[in-house]
Scaffold this motif. Structure first.
Motif, PDB file in Angstrom:
ATOM      1  N   GLU A 139       0.764  -1.350   0.192  1.00 31.63           N
ATOM      2  CA  GLU A 139      -0.159   0.166   0.112  1.00 31.63           C
ATOM      3  C   GLU A 139       1.147   1.105  -0.089  1.00 31.63           C
ATOM      4  O   GLU A 139       0.219   2.237   0.169  1.00 31.63           O
ATOM      5  N   ASP A 140       2.372   1.137  -0.255  1.00 29.14           N
ATOM      6  CA  ASP A 140       2.477   2.199  -0.162  1.00 29.14           C
ATOM      7  C   ASP A 140       2.568   2.751  -1.250  1.00 29.14           C
ATOM      8  O   ASP A 140       2.614   2.462  -2.625  1.00 29.14           O
ATOM      9  N   HIS A 141       2.932   3.765  -1.651  1.00 24.97           N
ATOM     10  CA  HIS A 141       2.514   4.878  -3.074  1.00 24.97           C
ATOM     11  C   HIS A 141       4.195   5.791  -2.986  1.00 24.97           C
ATOM     12  O   HIS A 141       3.612   6.119  -3.914  1.00 24.97           O
ATOM     13  N   ASP A 142       4.953   5.490  -2.316  1.00 31.14           N
ATOM     14  CA  ASP A 142       6.505   6.291  -3.236  1.00 31.14           C
ATOM     15  C   ASP A 142       7.340   5.218  -4.257  1.00 31.14           C
ATOM     16  O   ASP A 142       8.012   4.684  -3.648  1.00 31.14           O
ATOM     17  N   PHE A 143       6.256   5.910  -5.703  1.00 33.36           N
ATOM     18  CA  PHE A 143       7.320   5.195  -6.174  1.00 33.36           C
ATOM     19  C   PHE A 143       8.468   5.160  -6.058  1.00 33.36           C
ATOM     20  O   PHE A 143       9.411   3.437  -7.000  1.00 33.36           O
ATOM     21  N   ASP A 144       8.957   6.203  -6.225  1.00 32.91           N
ATOM     22  CA  ASP A 144      10.188   7.058  -6.664  1.00 32.91           C
ATOM     23  C   ASP A 144      11.749   6.140  -5.337  1.00 32.91           C
ATOM     24  O   ASP A 144      12.713   6.002  -5.598  1.00 32.91           O
ATOM     25  N   GLU A 145      10.838   5.928  -4.461  1.00 35.46           N
ATOM     26  CA  GLU A 145      11.380   4.445  -3.504  1.00 35.46           C
ATOM     27  C   GLU A 145      11.814   3.239  -4.089  1.00 35.46           C
ATOM     28  O   GLU A 145      13.338   2.849  -4.010  1.00 35.46           O
TER      29      GLU A 145
END
Length: 533
Positions: A139-145
């Motif tokens: 469910e994380d949404h920080d794609f750049d990570e």
């Protein structure tokens, strides 16, 4: 296989908070339940057993069986899923983001620590069952990570538009990544095995969640690893009562804020990892995952036109619990509500924010798990070890900052003693006499004496640095070879495990990689491991 151990706090790579935790500092004891030693698990087992409803187990088992319909689970994993339905079965959990191709190497160390601890627990408490669990942060949404991994010093990066929870992303565009990565791998047998693993995971699965589940199952299924996706309506239903207290009463915010204040009072130098919000949930639906906030006598989803009254939001939560996604504060509670868990295994940053949460768990009536720092390791080859030995280095020396390493070794191998400490001490003794003289004659001269002392010490420092610089130049070849080996083993002056992808070790070790780690790493050693392979 040779294993050398270095205490975590001697590496220089772990925070004051984590080092104090490992030392079991008395001031930190109110912030955790029990320290992770085998003998302390007895009380943790009894507490969790009393505090984990049997009906939650049936819901968990059914959800897991449904999640595994798209992957071929090993017999060991299937058995472990079934065991979770029994009252005498408990879990050890680690969690990680859905990094492309596992991301940094420490992904493996987290799961190896988890597997190995369940083995040790079974040996200590044979009448119980213990299941290793990997919680996918779908469910994380920080794609750049998570959209890249490093290979041989370069980024392999997946560039695309992305929004919402990363687990729902399709795998479109990864064919190009596969082609680029393959061209750099070569054509050895081990390289072909890596290519096949990447292809089956990412090109034969439709979502990032499915791809990551397949990959983790391929690497660790033989050890009975159970992979959990919390983005599941049946599991979220168990979270509803706790989410209501967070959203409508802000209880999580209040308790965690108090804990953060208490930690800061113990040591202002402790870095606070995360801060709570008044509402610690996102609204998660159709490509969006945005914060839920209390505003204008109702509730809004930021960056959208979605609005709720209190009664509408409560109805939404009860009817569609899957649309409410816990943030970094609420997610640990969710994990402990749905799992019969004893221990969470994480990195230093993770444990630092878990230490903020104990009072929050107690307020919500959920058993707080034991917290264990995951294994950390530096893997070196025999050839690299020989280079280190030939340079007269200890492996521990390589953990020094590069300037400190160079200065230390130059002093050791130089035929000139470039250490002005005795001269500085003699100077201080001489000036002490001058201070006494100034006090007896004219106290206004004390400042002048002090200024002269500082000037002369600075002169000695400058001379010491010039001589060191001259010796470095003279011993340039030795310096270059030292820095070369350190740069290889500590890329970008960082820990190897934070930079390398497992594929580089696989090219070196092959199919035995995971088993080598399983056999070499002790989750309860409280040491940084150096493995020579």
């Amino acid at each position: 296989m040779e294993v050398e151990c270095i205490p975590f706090k001697e590496t220089g790579y772990f925070s004051k908070l984590i080092c104090d935790y490992l030392d079991q500092d008395e001031n930190l004891k109110p912030f955790y339940n029990r320290f992770p030693k085998l003998e302390n698990f007895e009380a943790q087992l009894k507490e969790k057993e009393k505090n984990f409803p049997l009906q939650n187990r049936a819901i968990l088992v059914n959800a897991l069986k449904n999640q595994y319909t798209e992957v071929t689970a090993t017999e060991c994993t299937i058995e472990n899923i079934d065991l979770l339905g029994n009252a005498n079965t408990f879990t050890v959990v680690t969690g990680h983001q859905l990094n492309l191709f596992t991301g940094p190497l420490y992904f493996l160390y987290k799961i190896v620590s988890t597997i190995n601890l369940t083995v040790q627990l079974k040996e200590r408490y044979p009448e119980r069952e213990f299941v290793p669990v990997y919680w996918m942060a779908t469910e994380d949404h920080d794609f750049d990570e998570i959209n890249y991994f490093n290979f041989q010093g370069q980024k392999v990066q997946w560039n695309r538009d992305a929004s919402g929870a990363v687990g729902t992303l399709d795998t479109e565009g990864l064919e190009a990544i596969m082609d680029s990565f393959s061209s750099r791998l070569g054509s050895t047998k081990r390289a072909e095995a890596i290519k096949a693993l990447f292809q089956k995971a990412y090109l034969e699965h439709s979502s990032l969640t499915a791809a990551t589940r397949y990959l983790a199952n391929e690497l660790f299924g033989a050890y009975g690893l159970v992979i959990v996706d919390g983005d599941d309506k049946r599991l979220k239903e168990l979270l509803v009562p706790y989410a209501k207290r967070d959203i409508f009463k802000n209880e999580a915010y209040t308790t965690v804020e108090k804990s953060i204040k208490s930690l800061s009072e113990i040591n202002p130098g402790y870095k606070i990892q995360v801060n709570p919000r008044e509402i610690n949930y996102f609204y998660h639906k159709e490509g969006i995952r945005e914060r839920l906030v209390n505003k204008n006598d109702g509730f809004e989803v930021v960056n959208t036109q979605i609005r709720f009254s209190a009664s509408e939001l409560e109805s939404e939560l009860e009817e569609f619990p899957e649309r409410f996604s816990p943030n970094v504060i609420a997610r640990p509670l969710y994990q402990e509500v749905i799992l019969p868990n004893l221990c969470y295994i994480g990195g230093g940053g993770e444990l630092a924010y878990w230490l903020e949460l104990k009072d929050y768990f107690e307020a919500f009536g959920v058993t707080f798990p034991m917290l264990l720092l995951r294994n950390s390791a530096l893997v070196i080859t025999e050839k690299q070890k020989n280079k280190i030995d030939n340079l007269g280095l200890n492996v521990a020396d390589l953990f020094l900052k590069q300037t400190s390493l160079i200065n230390k070794k130059i002093r050791e191998i130089s035929n000139i003693d470039i250490d002005f400490s005795p001269q500085k001490k003699l100077l201080e003794e001489q000036f002490q006499h001058m201070y006494e003289l100034a006090e007896q004659t004219d106290k206004s001269f004390v400042g002048a004496v002090k200024a002269q002392e500082v000037k002369q010490k600075q002169g000695l420092d400058a001379l010491e640095k010039r001589l060191l610089k001259a010796q470095k130049k003279k011993l340039r070849d030795h310096v270059v070879r030292m820095t070369d080996i350190q740069n290889v083993l500590f890329p970008n002056q960082s820990l190897q495990e934070r930079q390398l992808n497992f594929s580089e070790l696989y090219l070196e070790i092959g199919d035995e990689l995971v088993e080598v780690l399983i056999q070499s790493l002790d989750p309860l050693s409280e040491n940084f491991s150096v493995l020579t392979v």
